[in-house]
Design a protein around this motif. Structure first.
Motif, PDB file in Angstrom:
ATOM      1  N   ILE A  97      34.351  29.522  39.196  1.00 42.60           N
ATOM      2  CA  ILE A  97      33.897  30.767  38.563  1.00 42.60           C
ATOM      3  C   ILE A  97      34.189  31.965  39.454  1.00 42.60           C
ATOM      4  O   ILE A  97      34.705  32.997  38.997  1.00 42.60           O
ATOM      5  CB  ILE A  97      32.387  30.686  38.238  1.00 42.60           C
ATOM      6  CG1 ILE A  97      32.136  29.636  37.164  1.00 42.60           C
ATOM      7  CG2 ILE A  97      31.868  32.052  37.777  1.00 42.60           C
ATOM      8  CD1 ILE A  97      30.673  29.346  36.896  1.00 42.60           C
ATOM      9  N   ILE A  98      33.866  31.849  40.748  1.00 45.96           N
ATOM     10  CA  ILE A  98      34.049  32.964  41.685  1.00 45.96           C
ATOM     11  C   ILE A  98      35.529  33.317  41.822  1.00 45.96           C
ATOM     12  O   ILE A  98      35.921  34.484  41.748  1.00 45.96           O
ATOM     13  CB  ILE A  98      33.448  32.614  43.062  1.00 45.96           C
ATOM     14  CG1 ILE A  98      31.925  32.538  42.966  1.00 45.96           C
ATOM     15  CG2 ILE A  98      33.855  33.648  44.120  1.00 45.96           C
ATOM     16  CD1 ILE A  98      31.265  31.912  44.167  1.00 45.96           C
ATOM     17  N   VAL A  99      36.362  32.304  42.025  1.00 43.78           N
ATOM     18  CA  VAL A  99      37.795  32.544  42.241  1.00 43.78           C
ATOM     19  C   VAL A  99      38.451  33.092  40.974  1.00 43.78           C
ATOM     20  O   VAL A  99      39.235  34.036  41.031  1.00 43.78           O
ATOM     21  CB  VAL A  99      38.483  31.239  42.693  1.00 43.78           C
ATOM     22  CG1 VAL A  99      39.999  31.395  42.674  1.00 43.78           C
ATOM     23  CG2 VAL A  99      38.025  30.853  44.085  1.00 43.78           C
ATOM     24  N   ALA A 100      38.111  32.515  39.810  1.00 44.80           N
ATOM     25  CA  ALA A 100      38.703  32.984  38.555  1.00 44.80           C
ATOM     26  C   ALA A 100      38.272  34.410  38.223  1.00 44.80           C
ATOM     27  O   ALA A 100      39.017  35.159  37.581  1.00 44.80           O
ATOM     28  CB  ALA A 100      38.329  32.041  37.414  1.00 44.80           C
ATOM     29  N   ALA A 101      37.077  34.791  38.666  1.00 46.34           N
ATOM     30  CA  ALA A 101      36.613  36.161  38.419  1.00 46.34           C
ATOM     31  C   ALA A 101      37.181  37.144  39.438  1.00 46.34           C
ATOM     32  O   ALA A 101      37.443  38.307  39.110  1.00 46.34           O
ATOM     33  CB  ALA A 101      35.086  36.208  38.454  1.00 46.34           C
ATOM     34  N   ALA A 102      37.403  36.674  40.684  1.00 40.30           N
ATOM     35  CA  ALA A 102      37.818  37.580  41.758  1.00 40.30           C
ATOM     36  C   ALA A 102      39.313  37.855  41.772  1.00 40.30           C
ATOM     37  O   ALA A 102      39.743  38.956  42.134  1.00 40.30           O
ATOM     38  CB  ALA A 102      37.390  37.009  43.110  1.00 40.30           C
ATOM     39  N   ASP A 103      40.119  36.884  41.399  1.00 41.71           N
ATOM     40  CA  ASP A 103      41.570  37.037  41.495  1.00 41.71           C
ATOM     41  C   ASP A 103      42.136  37.576  40.180  1.00 41.71           C
ATOM     42  O   ASP A 103      42.048  36.909  39.140  1.00 41.71           O
ATOM     43  CB  ASP A 103      42.216  35.689  41.825  1.00 41.71           C
ATOM     44  CG  ASP A 103      43.666  35.835  42.251  1.00 41.71           C
ATOM     45  OD1 ASP A 103      44.316  36.826  41.846  1.00 41.71           O
ATOM     46  OD2 ASP A 103      44.160  34.965  42.982  1.00 41.71           O
ATOM     47  N   PRO A 104      42.749  38.760  40.169  1.00 41.59           N
ATOM     48  CA  PRO A 104      43.323  39.327  38.930  1.00 41.59           C
ATOM     49  C   PRO A 104      44.400  38.438  38.311  1.00 41.59           C
ATOM     50  O   PRO A 104      44.613  38.477  37.093  1.00 41.59           O
ATOM     51  CB  PRO A 104      43.916  40.660  39.383  1.00 41.59           C
ATOM     52  CG  PRO A 104      43.178  41.009  40.635  1.00 41.59           C
ATOM     53  CD  PRO A 104      42.870  39.705  41.299  1.00 41.59           C
ATOM     54  N   ALA A 105      45.075  37.628  39.153  1.00 37.39           N
ATOM     55  CA  ALA A 105      46.124  36.748  38.628  1.00 37.39           C
ATOM     56  C   ALA A 105      45.560  35.678  37.698  1.00 37.39           C
ATOM     57  O   ALA A 105      46.291  35.093  36.902  1.00 37.39           O
ATOM     58  CB  ALA A 105      46.880  36.088  39.779  1.00 37.39           C
ATOM     59  N   LEU A 106      44.251  35.422  37.812  1.00 35.89           N
ATOM     60  CA  LEU A 106      43.617  34.393  36.986  1.00 35.89           C
ATOM     61  C   LEU A 106      42.842  34.984  35.807  1.00 35.89           C
ATOM     62  O   LEU A 106      42.074  34.279  35.170  1.00 35.89           O
ATOM     63  CB  LEU A 106      42.675  33.540  37.844  1.00 35.89           C
ATOM     64  CG  LEU A 106      43.295  32.815  39.042  1.00 35.89           C
ATOM     65  CD1 LEU A 106      42.280  31.898  39.699  1.00 35.89           C
ATOM     66  CD2 LEU A 106      44.524  32.007  38.632  1.00 35.89           C
ATOM     67  N   HIS A 107      43.050  36.266  35.530  1.00 36.29           N
ATOM     68  CA  HIS A 107      42.395  36.881  34.380  1.00 36.29           C
ATOM     69  C   HIS A 107      43.225  36.629  33.125  1.00 36.29           C
ATOM     70  O   HIS A 107      43.756  37.552  32.494  1.00 36.29           O
ATOM     71  CB  HIS A 107      42.196  38.384  34.616  1.00 36.29           C
ATOM     72  CG  HIS A 107      41.213  38.674  35.700  1.00 36.29           C
ATOM     73  ND1 HIS A 107      40.945  39.947  36.158  1.00 36.29           N
ATOM     74  CD2 HIS A 107      40.417  37.846  36.435  1.00 36.29           C
ATOM     75  CE1 HIS A 107      40.031  39.892  37.122  1.00 36.29           C
ATOM     76  NE2 HIS A 107      39.703  38.623  37.301  1.00 36.29           N
TER      77      HIS A 107
END
Length: 299
Positions: A37-47
């Motif tokens: 959840i944290i990584v997917a929310a923090a990294d714009p590449a995973l938006h």
């Protein structure tokens, strides 16, 4: 006013070993899914839609595990393993809601992969932010009628003398064993609900992957086929683990004949699968590994 959970009392010598093992898996589950959840929310590449669904899947896994495992860990250390009538009903209703929502969400994720692989030029239009939001909200809402109907009906049955639940949490099958009245109509509804919740999403997932496989095999480039398959492999493994175990447990007709077997099967989808999901998605996905390095390497 209360039920007694038998849990793993038949394995009295292994209680401490089970406690340590399940506690470790619980901590890994929580840490892994929170990281997703944290990584997917923090990294714009995973938006992207795929990771939007993955964040919701991780959140469901956190809620699903928190609903069952902490109580099970406490019971492993206590001699008297009790749960109140209202607490049991609440645990069962959340269990049905979360397992239903997860099945529907896995089907939504399969549709996302189908559009990405089979219709890449239309992907941005078909899977825009509004569509993804509506799909996720639908997945959550779709589980509510099953949760309310099955829980309220099951707890309306008169109970026999024994209030011992032969399980480590309040599941439908062991509670049905305690009912004194005729439960034929309830079992019929349960079977139909399981078909809707587990096997219809599974059929949609299977249909999606048949089309995905056909499209991948038509690709001229071996590298293109490898990349297309790698984006679907993690989801396919998670679906297989979850749907097979959950479906086998809740479609077995003679509940009373395999009480010990259903505990083992239930452990697989309440403890093991939620722990494996973030590991599978991390190990099989280069984008997630890069995002983890960027997010925590920066700090």
């Amino acid at each position: 006013t209360y039920f007694t959970l038998q849990g793993f009392t038949h394995l009295a010598a292994l209680q401490v070993f089970l406690f340590v093992g399940i506690l470790l898996m619980f901590l890994i589950t929580m840490a892994g899914n929170f990281l997703i959840i944290i990584v997917a929310a923090a990294d714009p590449a995973l938006h992207t839609p795929m990771y939007y669904f993955l964040k919701n899947l991780a959140f469901i896994e956190i809620c699903f595990t928190a609903n069952i495992v902490p109580k099970m860990l406490v019971d492993l250390l206590l001699e008297r393993k009790v749960i109140s009538f209202s607490g049991c009903a609440l645990q069962l209703s959340f269990f049905i809601l979360l397992i239903s929502s997860e099945c529907f969400l896995l089907a939504a994720m399969a549709y996302d992969r189908y559009v990405a692989v089979c219709h890449p030029l239309h992907y941005a239009v078909r899977m825009n932010r509004r569509v993804c939001l509506h799909m996720v909200v639908t997945c959550w809402i779709a589980g509510i009628p099953f949760s309310i109907a099955l829980t309220s009906w099951l707890f309306s049955f008169p109970l026999c003398g024994s209030k011992e639940i032969d399980h480590f949490f309040c599941d439908i099958a062991p509670l049905l064993d305690l009912a004194c009245s005729d439960t034929y109509l309830f079992k019929l509804l349960l079977f139909l609900a399981t078909l809707v919740v587990v096997f219809i999403p599974f059929a949609l997932i299977a249909a999606s992957y048949i089309q995905i496989t056909h499209t991948i095999l038509q690709m001229p480039s071996a590298e293109g086929r490898r990349k297309a398959f790698s984006t679907c492999a993690a989801h396919l493994v998670v679906v297989t683990l979850f749907c097979c175990t959950a479906g086998l447990v809740h479609l077995k007709p003679k509940f009373s004949l395999w009480a010990s077997s259903r505990k083992v099967m239930a452990l697989s989808y309440t403890v093991v699968t939620p722990m494996l999901n973030p590991i599978i998605y991390s190990l099989r996905n280069t984008e997630v590994k890069l995002a983890l390095r960027k997010t925590f390497g920066r700090r």
